[in-house]
Design a protein around this motif. Structure first.
Motif, mmCIF file in Angstrom:
data_model
loop_
_atom_site.group_PDB
_atom_site.id
_atom_site.type_symbol
_atom_site.label_atom_id
_atom_site.label_comp_id
_atom_site.label_asym_id
_atom_site.label_seq_id
_atom_site.Cartn_x
_atom_site.Cartn_y
_atom_site.Cartn_z
ATOM 1 N N VAL A 158 0.876 -1.261 0.024
ATOM 2 C CA VAL A 158 -0.144 -0.154 0.044
ATOM 3 C C VAL A 158 0.996 1.188 0.036
ATOM 4 C CG1 VAL A 158 -1.773 1.237 1.236
ATOM 5 C CG2 VAL A 158 -1.909 -1.195 1.124
ATOM 6 N N LEU A 159 2.074 1.145 0.443
ATOM 7 C CA LEU A 159 3.027 2.358 0.795
ATOM 8 C C LEU A 159 3.441 2.644 -0.565
ATOM 9 C CD1 LEU A 159 4.361 4.442 2.490
ATOM 10 C CD2 LEU A 159 6.550 2.465 2.576
ATOM 11 N N SER A 160 3.698 1.768 -1.531
ATOM 12 C CA SER A 160 4.314 1.939 -2.623
ATOM 13 C C SER A 160 3.361 2.685 -3.599
ATOM 14 C CB SER A 160 4.487 0.501 -3.201
ATOM 15 O OG SER A 160 3.607 0.000 -3.837
ATOM 16 N N SER A 161 1.901 2.436 -3.350
ATOM 17 C CA SER A 161 0.920 3.385 -4.060
ATOM 18 C C SER A 161 0.481 4.681 -3.635
ATOM 19 C CB SER A 161 -0.233 2.463 -4.342
ATOM 20 O OG SER A 161 -0.773 2.155 -3.076
ATOM 21 N N ASP A 162 1.418 5.191 -2.428
ATOM 22 C CA ASP A 162 0.991 6.547 -1.974
ATOM 23 C C ASP A 162 -0.456 6.523 -1.563
ATOM 24 O OD1 ASP A 162 3.417 7.660 -2.412
ATOM 25 O OD2 ASP A 162 2.991 8.158 -4.439
#
Length: 249
Positions: A158-162
Motif C-alpha cells: 500500500v505504501l508503494s501506491s501513495d
C-alpha cells in the motif's frame, strides 16, 4: 496456569505485550502479530505464537471491520486475500520443518527487514502492476505462515501506491479480517490450532481487545501523520532487541 502451560510471570508479560500490541493495531490497522512475535518469541516459539496471533487478529478485525469495509479498495483487497491464501501453507510448512531457534531467527529477521523498508519509505514501482498485486499477496501469505506478519507486506504494498493513511489502514483491516478464514483452515491442517492454542488465544485476546479500543481512540486526524513512523520504529527496535537476545543466548 495449567491450561496455559505458562508461569505466572510469563502470563503477566504476555498480557502486557498483547495489550500494547492491541493499542498499536487499533491505532495503525496492522502490526499486532508483528509486535507479539517480536516481543514474545523469546517466551514461546513462533509455531506456538502463530495460532495465538490468529485469535488476537480475529478479535481486532471484528472490532475494526466496519471501517475497513467502507473505506478500503475491495478489488485490491480480494486479490491480496486470494493470493495470500496460496502462500500461507508454504510459510507454515517452513515453520513446521525447521528447528525452533532457526524459526525464531527467521521470524525476527522478516519483521525487522519489512519494517526497515517501510521506515526508509522504499517504494517498489513493480508493485503497482497486477503481477505486483499478486506477488505481494503471495509473499504476505508466506510470511503469515512463517512469522504471522503478512500485514507488514501488505502495508509495504500500500505504501508503494501513495495511499492516504486512512485508506491504508482500512485496506489492512479488511485484508486481515478476510484472510483470517483461510489462515484458520491451514492452521488446523498443520495441527497447530490445538486445544492449548485455543485456550491461550481466547485468554490473551481479552487484553488485546482492550488495547484495540484504546488504540482506536487515538486514531484522529491530528495523529495520522505520525502513526506509521511510530509503529515501524517500535517494530525495528523490538526486532533488533529480540535478535540480540537470541544471538547472546
Amino acid at each position: 496456569m495449567a491450561w496455559l502451560a505458562l508461569t505466572p510471570a510469563e502470563i503477566m508479560i504476555l498480557t502486557a505485550i498483547c495489550f500494547a500490541a492491541g493499542v498499536v493495531r487499533g491505532f495503525s490497522g496492522f502490526a499486532l502479530s508483528a509486535l507479539v512475535m517480536a516481543s514474545a518469541a523469546l517466551i514461546l516459539p513462533p509455531i506456538q505464537l502463530i495460532p495465538i496471533c490468529w485469535w488476537l487478529e480475529l478479535s481486532a478485525s471484528v472490532l475494526m471491520a466496519r471501517g475497513g469495509w467502507q473505506e478500503a479498495d475491495r478489488r485490491i483487497v480480494w486479490g491480496l486475500v486470494i493470493t495470500s491464501a496460496l502462500g500461507t501453507p508454504i510459510g507454515l510448512w517452513l515453520t513446521t520443518s525447521i528447528d525452533v531457534e532457526s524459526s525464531k531467527l527467521i521470524a525476527l529477521c522478516v519483521i525487522i527487514t519489512l519494517a526497515a523498508l517501510q521506515l526508509a519509505k522504499i517504494r517498489i514501482p513493480a508493485l503497482a502492476s497486477r503481477s505486483g498485486l499478486y506477488g505481494a499477496g503471495l509473499l504476505a501469505g508466506i510470511v503469515t505462515g512463517l512469522a504471522s506478519v503478512g500485514g507488514m507486506v501488505i502495508a509495504l504494498y500500500v505504501l508503494s501506491s501513495d495511499t492516504p493513511a486512512r485508506k491504508m489502514r482500512a485496506a489492512l483491516v479488511l485484508f486481515l479480517f478476510l484472510s483470517s478464514v483461510t489462515s484458520l483452515i491451514w492452521l488446523f491442517w498443520f495441527e497447530m490450532m490445538n486445544q492449548q492454542a485455543i485456550t491461550r488465544g481466547v485468554v490473551f485476546a481479552v487484553p488485546a481487545i482492550a488495547g484495540v479500543y484504546a488504540g482506536m481512540k487515538l486514531f484522529t486526524p491530528r495523529f495520522e501523520p505520525y502513526y506509521r513512523p511510530f509503529c515501524l520504529t517500535l517494530l525495528c527496535g523490538l526486532s533488533a532487541f529480540g535478535l540480540l537476545r537470541l544471538t547472546l543466548s
